[in-house]
Design a protein around this motif. Structure first.
Motif: not given
Length: 388
Positions: A157, A194-199, A207, A209-210
């Motif tokens: 992460t 890539v799992e888009p988790t970054w917010d 960016s 992300h995981d």
């Protein structure tokens, strides 16, 4: 070096600043910033000259990172990860390699990675994990030997630059011996997802992300060619794991002061004594933090790994993180409510600056480390929780 590198950073910073608001708003990666960094040759900043790079010192890196962060802290933060990888690789001298038992073929593999960076490749860091943070000793990602290489499986992460880098420095534990932690340079491509988790609140354009890994890499992608070096390197080179962030947040703090000056002058608020006092204190605080970072960097270059050097490294991270947050909050208050609107530079910088204390090592961890040292203990051994 690198007068050229510092001049390039100062030239690029306004470009980064002009793009920063949109990337922050959209949570998008600053692709154009990284194209500019590549064109300027800055991916080779920490690569030795004999391998095609600029051969910068840690102090020179810190100066460049500070200038880049005055443009966009998120861009500088991702660049810091690449500099950490190349800087640590480039710092392995023949003497250190011999002491660590690094074989010749591993040094040749390292040189290939560094040459690629000098030619424009850039590397991200995949270390942190959910539930473990950046503590290497607590990782759940594992690796095992297979024919011709290594199989790595796990999830990371906060991987800044995820989906954009050319390779990832991955820390993992041996499936056969959980106390053995090693690092691999995993190329982008098959086996990575890539799992888009970054917010996030701040640094939204990194960016981070995981990253999920189920990948097999060639044998020469084990950094150092010897298992179990990750924790050793963390002890030998804490500046890349701690103080390299500090330079970024000094730049963010300075950018907040710059943005406040522009806002206050434009609104004819600079004549208010209370406003001037806030700006004066902010200027002094940023200058002080910058001097501590510079002193830490100078000591890293002169006496890396020395006990007093390491104290300065932890001081630098603590002061840069807290100073950035305090300064950004103070100048935002001086600027008034209009500066809190989404899209205003001070609003973005306030959020970005708040992240400085949260990056590993966090301000609380830094303060505890220093407290143990002041009391005469061994802060790498006597803390209440494992540092790495």
């Amino acid at each position: 070096m690198t007068v050229h590198a510092l001049e390039a950073a100062r030239r690029l910073a306004p470009r980064f600043a002009a793009r920063a608001a949109q990337h922050d708003r959209d949570g998008s990666f600053p692709v154009d910033d990284f194209a500019d960094l590549r064109e300027a040759g800055l991916f080779g900043l920490m690569v030795p000259r004999e391998l095609g790079g600029m051969g910068a010192t840690f102090a020179e890196y810190a100066a460049v990172a500070t200038e880049l962060a005055r443009g966009n802290g998120a861009t500088a933060l991702v660049f810091n990860m690449h500099a950490s990888v190349t800087g640590a690789l480039g710092a392995v001298t023949e003497e250190l390699a011999e002491a660590l038992g690094v074989p010749e073929e591993a040094l040749a593999a390292r040189d290939r990675l560094l040459r690629a960076a000098a030619e424009g490749s850039w590397y991200a860091v995949a270390m942190s994990e959910r539930g473990a943070g950046a503590r290497l000793s607590q990782l759940s990602t594992v690796y095992e030997p297979v024919d011709g290489g290594w199989r790595i499986k796990g999830a990371k992460t906060f991987c800044s630059g995820a989906g954009h880098a050319d390779g990832y420095l991955v820390a993992a534990r041996s499936a056969a011996d959980q106390s053995t932690v090693s690092q691999f340079l995993v190329p982008a491509g098959e086996g990575l997802a890539v799992e888009p988790t970054w917010d996030s609140l701040g640094m939204r354009a990194t960016s981070s992300h995981d990253l999920h890994l189920d990948v097999t890499v060639p044998a020469d992608r084990l950094l150092g060619g010897v298992e179990g070096l990750a924790l050793v390197v963390a002890q030998l080179m804490p500046h890349w794991l701690v103080a390299s962030y500090a330079a970024v947040y000094v730049g963010v703090a300075r950018a907040a002061v710059d943005a406040a000056v522009e806002h206050l002058n434009a609104r004819s608020l600079a004549d208010l004594p209370a406003v001037r006092a806030r700006l004066g204190r902010a200027d002094a605080a940023v200058a002080a933090a910058g001097l501590v970072v510079a002193e830490a960097a100078r000591r890293v270059d002169d006496a890396p790994g020395d006990a007093e050097t390491n104290r300065w490294v932890w001081r630098a991270k603590l002061l840069a993180g807290t100073t950035a947050a305090d300064v950004a909050a103070s100048v935002l208050e001086a600027a008034g409510t209009s500066a809190t609107r989404r899209g205003h530079p001070l609003e973005r910088l306030y959020r970005d600056a708040r992240c400085g204390s949260l990056h590993p090592a966090t301000s609380d961890v830094c303060a505890d480390w220093l407290g143990v040292a002041v009391l005469g203990g061994d802060p790498d051994r006597d803390g209440s929780a494992p540092r790495w």
